[in-house]
Structure formats: C-alpha cells, structure tokens
Design a protein around this motif. Structure first.
Motif, PDB file in Angstrom:
ATOM      1  N   ALA A 160      22.972  63.442  19.053  1.00 21.00           N
ATOM      2  CA  ALA A 160      22.763  62.305  18.155  1.00 21.00           C
ATOM      3  C   ALA A 160      24.023  61.448  18.146  1.00 21.00           C
ATOM      4  O   ALA A 160      25.110  61.947  17.811  1.00 21.00           O
ATOM      5  CB  ALA A 160      22.432  62.783  16.747  1.00 21.00           C
ATOM      6  N   ARG A 211      25.924  58.239  16.612  1.00 22.09           N
ATOM      7  CA  ARG A 211      25.937  57.293  15.506  1.00 22.09           C
ATOM      8  C   ARG A 211      26.469  55.961  16.001  1.00 22.09           C
ATOM      9  O   ARG A 211      27.571  55.882  16.532  1.00 22.09           O
ATOM     10  CB  ARG A 211      26.772  57.832  14.346  1.00 22.09           C
ATOM     11  CG  ARG A 211      26.081  58.977  13.628  1.00 22.09           C
ATOM     12  CD  ARG A 211      26.857  59.483  12.460  1.00 22.09           C
ATOM     13  NE  ARG A 211      28.106  60.113  12.875  1.00 22.09           N
ATOM     14  CZ  ARG A 211      28.935  60.725  12.042  1.00 22.09           C
ATOM     15  NH1 ARG A 211      28.656  60.785  10.760  1.00 22.09           N
ATOM     16  NH2 ARG A 211      30.045  61.275  12.480  1.00 22.09           N
ATOM     17  N   THR A 212      25.681  54.930  15.854  1.00 22.55           N
ATOM     18  CA  THR A 212      26.015  53.618  16.387  1.00 22.55           C
ATOM     19  C   THR A 212      25.863  52.565  15.303  1.00 22.55           C
ATOM     20  O   THR A 212      25.446  52.863  14.176  1.00 22.55           O
ATOM     21  CB  THR A 212      25.094  53.249  17.562  1.00 22.55           C
ATOM     22  OG1 THR A 212      23.787  52.924  17.054  1.00 22.55           O
ATOM     23  CG2 THR A 212      24.965  54.401  18.553  1.00 22.55           C
ATOM     24  N   GLY A 240      22.296  52.519  14.001  1.00 18.80           N
ATOM     25  CA  GLY A 240      21.760  53.752  13.451  1.00 18.80           C
ATOM     26  C   GLY A 240      21.975  54.897  14.420  1.00 18.80           C
ATOM     27  O   GLY A 240      22.814  54.825  15.328  1.00 18.80           O
ATOM     28  N   VAL A 241      21.217  55.963  14.242  1.00 16.51           N
ATOM     29  CA  VAL A 241      21.367  57.143  15.092  1.00 16.51           C
ATOM     30  C   VAL A 241      20.527  56.978  16.354  1.00 16.51           C
ATOM     31  O   VAL A 241      19.313  56.808  16.289  1.00 16.51           O
ATOM     32  CB  VAL A 241      20.941  58.417  14.342  1.00 16.51           C
ATOM     33  CG1 VAL A 241      21.026  59.638  15.270  1.00 16.51           C
ATOM     34  CG2 VAL A 241      21.819  58.635  13.115  1.00 16.51           C
ATOM     35  N   THR A 294      19.348  58.956  19.612  1.00 15.66           N
ATOM     36  CA  THR A 294      19.227  60.329  20.096  1.00 15.66           C
ATOM     37  C   THR A 294      19.026  60.346  21.602  1.00 15.66           C
ATOM     38  O   THR A 294      18.254  59.552  22.146  1.00 15.66           O
ATOM     39  CB  THR A 294      18.059  61.050  19.403  1.00 15.66           C
ATOM     40  OG1 THR A 294      18.314  61.092  17.991  1.00 15.66           O
ATOM     41  CG2 THR A 294      17.916  62.478  19.910  1.00 15.66           C
ATOM     42  N   GLU A 314      18.530  55.924  10.549  1.00 16.56           N
ATOM     43  CA  GLU A 314      19.692  55.185  10.067  1.00 16.56           C
ATOM     44  C   GLU A 314      20.939  56.045  10.124  1.00 16.56           C
ATOM     45  O   GLU A 314      20.874  57.274   9.999  1.00 16.56           O
ATOM     46  CB  GLU A 314      19.461  54.729   8.625  1.00 16.56           C
ATOM     47  CG  GLU A 314      18.380  53.680   8.457  1.00 16.56           C
ATOM     48  CD  GLU A 314      18.311  53.147   7.038  1.00 16.56           C
ATOM     49  OE1 GLU A 314      19.126  53.602   6.198  1.00 16.56           O
ATOM     50  OE2 GLU A 314      17.470  52.284   6.777  1.00 16.56           O
ATOM     51  N   ASP A 315      22.065  55.398  10.344  1.00 16.15           N
ATOM     52  CA  ASP A 315      23.350  56.071  10.287  1.00 16.15           C
ATOM     53  C   ASP A 315      23.610  56.473   8.833  1.00 16.15           C
ATOM     54  O   ASP A 315      23.602  55.614   7.946  1.00 16.15           O
ATOM     55  CB  ASP A 315      24.446  55.113  10.777  1.00 16.15           C
ATOM     56  CG  ASP A 315      25.808  55.787  10.890  1.00 16.15           C
ATOM     57  OD1 ASP A 315      26.032  56.824  10.231  1.00 16.15           O
ATOM     58  OD2 ASP A 315      26.650  55.250  11.619  1.00 16.15           O
ATOM     59  N   ARG A 368      26.164  57.029   7.373  1.00 15.46           N
ATOM     60  CA  ARG A 368      27.347  56.354   6.833  1.00 15.46           C
ATOM     61  C   ARG A 368      27.001  54.999   6.243  1.00 15.46           C
ATOM     62  O   ARG A 368      27.754  54.468   5.420  1.00 15.46           O
ATOM     63  CB  ARG A 368      28.403  56.186   7.932  1.00 15.46           C
ATOM     64  CG  ARG A 368      28.973  57.500   8.448  1.00 15.46           C
ATOM     65  CD  ARG A 368      29.859  57.309   9.654  1.00 15.46           C
ATOM     66  NE  ARG A 368      29.128  56.728  10.766  1.00 15.46           N
ATOM     67  CZ  ARG A 368      29.661  56.504  11.968  1.00 15.46           C
ATOM     68  NH1 ARG A 368      30.929  56.812  12.189  1.00 15.46           N
ATOM     69  NH2 ARG A 368      28.939  55.970  12.926  1.00 15.46           N
ATOM     70  N   ARG A 376      37.927  55.188  12.975  1.00 16.88           N
ATOM     71  CA  ARG A 376      36.730  56.029  12.979  1.00 16.88           C
ATOM     72  C   ARG A 376      36.812  57.123  11.923  1.00 16.88           C
ATOM     73  O   ARG A 376      35.802  57.480  11.300  1.00 16.88           O
ATOM     74  CB  ARG A 376      36.514  56.645  14.372  1.00 16.88           C
ATOM     75  CG  ARG A 376      35.969  55.662  15.401  1.00 16.88           C
ATOM     76  CD  ARG A 376      35.433  56.377  16.627  1.00 16.88           C
ATOM     77  NE  ARG A 376      36.480  57.065  17.369  1.00 16.88           N
ATOM     78  CZ  ARG A 376      37.211  56.493  18.326  1.00 16.88           C
ATOM     79  NH1 ARG A 376      37.024  55.229  18.643  1.00 16.88           N
ATOM     80  NH2 ARG A 376      38.127  57.188  18.975  1.00 16.88           N
ATOM     81  N   GLU A 380      34.142  57.660   8.730  1.00 19.71           N
ATOM     82  CA  GLU A 380      33.433  58.885   8.363  1.00 19.71           C
ATOM     83  C   GLU A 380      33.318  59.030   6.847  1.00 19.71           C
ATOM     84  O   GLU A 380      32.403  59.670   6.347  1.00 19.71           O
ATOM     85  CB  GLU A 380      34.142  60.104   8.950  1.00 19.71           C
ATOM     86  CG  GLU A 380      34.033  60.238  10.449  1.00 19.71           C
ATOM     87  CD  GLU A 380      32.590  60.384  10.906  1.00 19.71           C
ATOM     88  OE1 GLU A 380      31.852  61.169  10.288  1.00 19.71           O
ATOM     89  OE2 GLU A 380      32.211  59.689  11.863  1.00 19.71           O
ATOM     90  N   GLU A 426      33.518  49.430   8.292  1.00 19.10           N
ATOM     91  CA  GLU A 426      32.377  49.234   9.183  1.00 19.10           C
ATOM     92  C   GLU A 426      32.777  48.314  10.318  1.00 19.10           C
ATOM     93  O   GLU A 426      33.610  47.420  10.162  1.00 19.10           O
ATOM     94  CB  GLU A 426      31.174  48.695   8.428  1.00 19.10           C
ATOM     95  CG  GLU A 426      31.402  47.447   7.626  1.00 19.10           C
ATOM     96  CD  GLU A 426      30.189  47.099   6.770  1.00 19.10           C
ATOM     97  OE1 GLU A 426      29.082  47.007   7.348  1.00 19.10           O
ATOM     98  OE2 GLU A 426      30.344  46.931   5.547  1.00 19.10           O
TER      99      GLU A 426
END
Length: 205
Positions: A33, A35-36, A39-40, A42, A92-93, A95, A163, A167, A172
């Motif tokens: 997965a 995270r971008t 969103g996620v 996969t 969705e991410d 974060r 980064r 977390e 952003e």
C-alpha cells in the motif's frame, strides 16, 4: 515507488492501472500500500517481463502514448530488470483526516509536542522539527531544495524530515513544496506560544 502528479490523477480516474519500472530487485510486492497525494494506491501483480512483451496497449494503460515512449522514459541500465506493476486507488490516505483534525485538547497537543521532542533528541541536530514547521509555515509552496538551503540541509534529508512530520498529520505536499495542515498550524501556534520562544524568520530572510 514514486508517481508524478499527472500519473496519480490518471490512477485516480482509472485511466492508468499499470506501471513499468527497471529495478535491480523489486521495490514493491503484491499488496504493498503506497500512500500518495490522491490516497492509498495498492500494488497488484509484480512481474518481470522482457521489453518485447510490452505492447502499445500496456503503454497506454501506464499513461504513455506508445510503447516506444514508455521504454524511452524508463531508467536505463543493462543490469536492471524490467517489471510490470499493477496499480489501483483503494482508499483515502489516513493522514488526510489526521491533517484536518484540530479538535485537540492541551494534553493531546502536549503529547504531539513530546513526540516531536523525541524526534529532535534522536536526530542529533537540535530542535529541527519546530524549525522545519516554522519554515514551511512561512514559505508555503516553495521548492524543497530552496527550503532545504535555508536550513543548510541537503534536499533528500530535508524531504525525509518533512515526511516524518507528515506522518503526524502536520504537513501536506503541494504540486510544488509543502504547506502546514490545519493540525500543523494549530500545533505550531501551541509551540510558539510557549515560554522562551522568540518570533523569527527561520529562513534568515
């Protein structure tokens, strides 16, 4: 595994569901997965393929007009293997929700501040977390390289630091540079309201 903003937009719309990379060894595996900004994403099947197996249709599914364009854009290297990677947007991410959460008590803000303090202590560079938040708050949408130079830090190290803050939902990424999230702004206000903090331009300008 990184994607351009245009590619991410195409993954989000479903226009792109493949990626091709040349690696010494696979950097991802099925089920990874990522995270971008959208969103996620996969990872699906990861398969080593010869160049001759790549078709124009594959290229279009990877966001290129032709097979030749795709192959020309790949990292060169005779010691690397070409991999065909399935990709899809799956959620969705987490974060993203964290960034918008500003319903924090003083105790919760103190807990986040303590976490940053531990990051400072382990980094061996003093209070870099607050300095980085200060800098991004004062200079949103500025290139990472320019921000890094203001802190006399190399760009890859600076990006890694950002980064870590991301977390915690504090920053952003933008098309260029970064900005503080609502949560990050709230925390920075909390930190700078503390005793002994002097307002200053972290960039030295």
């Amino acid at each position: 595994m990184l994607f351009t903003h245009d590619t991410l937009a195409a993954i989000a719309s479903g226009e792109v569901d493949l990626a091709f990379r040349r690696w010494l060894r696979p950097a991802v595996r099925t089920g990874t997965a990522l995270r971008t900004a959208i969103g996620v994403v996969t990872v699906g099947e990861v398969t080593a393929v010869p160049e001759s197996a790549v078709s124009d249709r594959d290229a279009r599914r990877a966001g290129y007009g032709t097979r030749a364009e795709l192959l020309a854009a790949l990292r060169p290297g005779g010691d690397r293997t070409l991999y065909r990677v399935g990709v899809r947007l799956t959620g969705e991410d987490p974060r993203a929700a964290l960034r918008e959460d500003t319903c924090l008590s003083d105790a919760e803000l103190a807990e986040i501040a303590a976490a940053l303090g531990r990051m400072d202590a382990h980094g061996g560079r003093g209070p870099w977390t607050t300095a980085t938040l200060d800098l991004i708050g004062a200079h949103p949408a500025v290139r990472a390289a320019d921000l890094a130079a203001r802190l006399d830090r190399d760009t890859p190290r600076f990006k890694a630091d950002v980064r870590k803050l991301k977390e915690h939902g504090l920053t952003e990424s933008l098309g260029t540079g970064y900005r503080l999230s609502p949560r990050g702004r709230l925390l920075l206000d909390h930190l700078t309201a503390g005793p002994g903090h002097e307002e200053q331009d972290p960039g030295g300008a």
